[in-house]
Design a protein around this motif. Structure first.
Motif, short mmCIF file in Angstrom:
data_model
loop_
_atom_site.label_atom_id
_atom_site.label_comp_id
_atom_site.label_asym_id
_atom_site.label_seq_id
_atom_site.Cartn_x
_atom_site.Cartn_y
_atom_site.Cartn_z
N GLU A 273 71.60 18.46 16.52
CA GLU A 273 70.47 18.39 15.60
C GLU A 273 70.91 18.04 14.18
N ASN A 274 72.08 18.50 13.78
CA ASN A 274 72.51 18.22 12.42
C ASN A 274 72.77 16.74 12.19
N LYS A 275 73.12 16.02 13.26
CA LYS A 275 73.40 14.60 13.12
C LYS A 275 72.17 13.85 12.63
N ASN A 276 70.98 14.31 13.03
CA ASN A 276 69.75 13.67 12.59
C ASN A 276 69.51 13.84 11.10
N LYS A 277 70.17 14.82 10.49
CA LYS A 277 69.99 15.08 9.07
C LYS A 277 71.00 14.34 8.19
N ILE A 278 72.02 13.76 8.81
CA ILE A 278 73.03 13.10 8.00
C ILE A 278 73.26 11.64 8.39
N GLU A 279 72.72 11.19 9.52
CA GLU A 279 72.90 9.81 9.95
C GLU A 279 71.55 9.08 9.90
N PHE A 280 71.47 8.08 9.02
CA PHE A 280 70.27 7.28 8.92
C PHE A 280 70.65 5.83 9.20
N GLU A 281 69.69 4.97 9.26
CA GLU A 281 69.97 3.60 9.69
C GLU A 281 70.99 2.90 8.80
N ASP A 282 70.87 3.08 7.50
CA ASP A 282 71.72 2.32 6.57
C ASP A 282 72.60 3.19 5.68
N VAL A 283 72.38 4.48 5.69
CA VAL A 283 73.15 5.40 4.85
C VAL A 283 73.48 6.63 5.68
N ARG A 284 74.67 7.18 5.49
CA ARG A 284 75.01 8.45 6.11
C ARG A 284 75.38 9.44 5.01
N PHE A 285 75.09 10.70 5.25
CA PHE A 285 75.54 11.77 4.36
C PHE A 285 76.79 12.37 4.99
N LYS A 286 77.91 12.01 4.44
CA LYS A 286 79.20 12.37 5.02
C LYS A 286 79.62 13.75 4.53
N THR A 287 79.82 14.69 5.44
CA THR A 287 80.23 16.04 5.07
C THR A 287 81.75 16.15 5.12
N ILE A 288 82.29 16.84 4.11
CA ILE A 288 83.72 17.13 4.05
C ILE A 288 83.86 18.64 3.96
N VAL A 289 84.48 19.23 4.95
CA VAL A 289 84.62 20.68 5.01
C VAL A 289 86.09 21.03 5.19
N THR A 290 86.66 21.72 4.21
CA THR A 290 88.02 22.23 4.31
C THR A 290 87.99 23.72 3.97
N ASP A 291 89.14 24.35 4.05
CA ASP A 291 89.21 25.78 3.69
C ASP A 291 88.87 26.01 2.23
N GLU A 292 89.12 24.99 1.38
CA GLU A 292 88.94 25.19 -0.06
C GLU A 292 87.81 24.38 -0.65
N LEU A 293 87.35 23.35 0.03
CA LEU A 293 86.31 22.48 -0.52
C LEU A 293 85.33 22.07 0.55
#
Length: 473
Positions: A273-293
């Motif tokens: 379900e989360n993929k529908n919130k970050i993947e669009f036809e021409d733009v993606r919202f790229k998440t970066i998750v690390t222990d510190e950031l």
């Protein structure tokens, strides 16, 4: 460093306030014929001198800088400042000055360096005293830790040391109320003493910081010959403003939306379900998750590829060096720099392999119709003239002012409810007769950030954009 929008000149004359002392008439001695009685002498009434607050008398010599610190806050500046008292009693200010808008000393580092500097001069007898003023977590308590994050700003701490005495700290707590700041006063000072400080006036036009030291961004050249520069003041507010629209971004709570997306990306999502919130036809919202950031980066999808040579990298220290602007020549001819959307995962490649193939796209921050083909000096330009130049308003963000041509366009929408509406423009930034795509990128523009209704093929446009890129797969 002018702050005199907040303060005006004051008449330097002061009234002398005195309290009259009443004289007491003493009774006379009375003598009788047989018995002599002497009335006990009534001692004269003791008039108590006003108690002198020695601590107030010490720090009042720094009233200029207490008021200056307040004035800086009123205009939104929270940098630590300091001052020192010379042997002749003259007080002068000292501050670290930013020599470029990409780098500033972290407050705790600036405070520590100031203290080290003044302690040395105090021990050597070069100064009589010093004071460092900075924003802290002080709230009528002993917590003078520097304020770093939102919610920690509670007061202005005064760290001072006078020769022959011990180091001391006090604080001026404040509260935020309806976009206003209320200063609660120094707890150990009287109402009159607090008023004397808060009503102290600065002199318009006077230079209060006769002593400064420039702060340059750290820089080094690595083994691959790439220059690594540091930044610690930049963020992605303008980038997201380009995605959501300047006005909408200020009035709607997109920050909460992005926070929710980020939180959901940190947990397993078997349903996708989360993929529908970050993947669009021409733009993606790229998440970066690390222990510190943990962060989100908007990435305009493209297959446009350039040969690129990395010459320098501007790493963002405040993003734990996991975000950066990469700069160098493309096609061995024209120079570009771009926000690297893949820097977190490809940092080592950027650092060690100068010659890369990169996908380059853009986010348009503002777009208007270009109608004037004349340059400022009057030079006539051809109808197919295109150009771009580094932005003077947003340096170090990979932002450019441009005159371009819309080769093609299509409408696009973002978010699950398709409420963010814009266009993907095929935007020509360099005209080359032999290669139509010499520098023609895919760029997203929110309709709200356009100063006209609908683009047309072949039209000339002008505006500002941020370039972004990643290593091509």
């Amino acid at each position: 460093m002018g702050i005199f929008d907040f303060f005006k000149k004051k008449n330097n004359s002061q009234e002398n306030v005195s309290t009259p002392v009443q004289e007491m008439e003493m009774p006379e001695e009375k003598v009788a014929e047989e018995v002599v009685e002497t009335m006990p002498e009534i001692p004269s009434q003791t008039i108590e001198e006003p108690k002198v607050n020695e601590e107030y008398e010490k720090i009042r010599v720094y009233n200029d800088y207490i008021v200056y610190s307040i004035a800086l806050q009123l205009r939104g500046e929270y940098t630590p400042i300091s001052a020192f008292e010379k042997e002749n009693g003259v007080v002068e200010g000292f501050a670290y000055m930013v020599t470029e808008d990409a780098y500033a000393l972290p407050p705790q580092q600036a405070i520590a360096q100031m203290e080290e500097k003044f302690e040395k001069e105090l021990q050597e007898g070069k100064i009589k005293s010093y004071m460092i003023l900075y924003h802290s977590q002080f709230d009528d308590n002993d917590n003078h830790n520097p304020a770093i994050q939102e919610g920690e700003f509670k007061g202005i701490s005064l760290a001072y040391h006078f020769a022959g005495d011990e180091k001391k700290k006090t604080g001026l707590p404040y509260i935020f109320e309806n976009q206003n700041i209320t200063y609660k006063g120094f707890a150990e000072f009287s109402h009159e003493e607090n008023n004397a400080i808060m009503n102290h006036q600065l002199i318009e036009g006077q230079n209060y910081f006769q002593n400064t030291e420039g702060i340059a961004a750290p820089e080094m050249t690595n083994e691959a010959g790439i220059i690594i520069r540091k930044s610690n003041v930049h963020n992605m507010m303008n980038t997201w403003s380009g995605i959501f629209g300047h006005q909408n971004f200020q009035t709607k709570d997109y920050g909460q939306y992005l926070t929710n997306v980020l939180l959901q990306s940190t947990v397993s999502d078997p349903a996708g379900e989360n993929k529908n919130k970050i993947e669009f036809e021409d733009v993606r919202f790229k998440t970066i998750v690390t222990d510190e950031l943990s962060t989100i980066i908007p990435e305009v999808k493209t297959d446009y590829t350039l040969d690129f040579e990395t010459r320098s990298i501007r790493e963002w220290e405040n993003a734990l060096n996991l975000q950066a602007i990469v700069a160098g020549p493309a096609r061995e001819t024209f120079g570009i720099w771009f926000f690297a959307t893949d820097y977190a995962e490809n940092k080592n490649t950027y650092m060690t392999q100068p010659h890369l193939k990169v996908n380059v796209s853009g986010i348009v921050l503002i777009l208007d119709v270009h109608t004037n083909t004349d340059l400022p000096d009057g030079t006539k330009m051809s109808e197919d003239f295109t150009t771009y130049a580094p932005s003077l308003d947003l340096p170090n963000y990979a932002c450019f002012d441009f005159i371009g041509q819309v080769v093609d366009f299509k409408e696009t929408e973002l978010l699950e409810d398709r409420s963010v509406k814009g266009y993907i423009l095929k935007l020509k930034l360099i005209t080359n007769e032999e290669n139509e795509d010499f520098f023609t990128i895919d760029a997203f523009v929110n309709k709200e950030n356009m100063r006209f209704e609908t683009p047309t093929k072949g039209m000339k446009v002008t505006g500002a954009l941020q370039l972004q890129g990643k290593i091509a797969e």
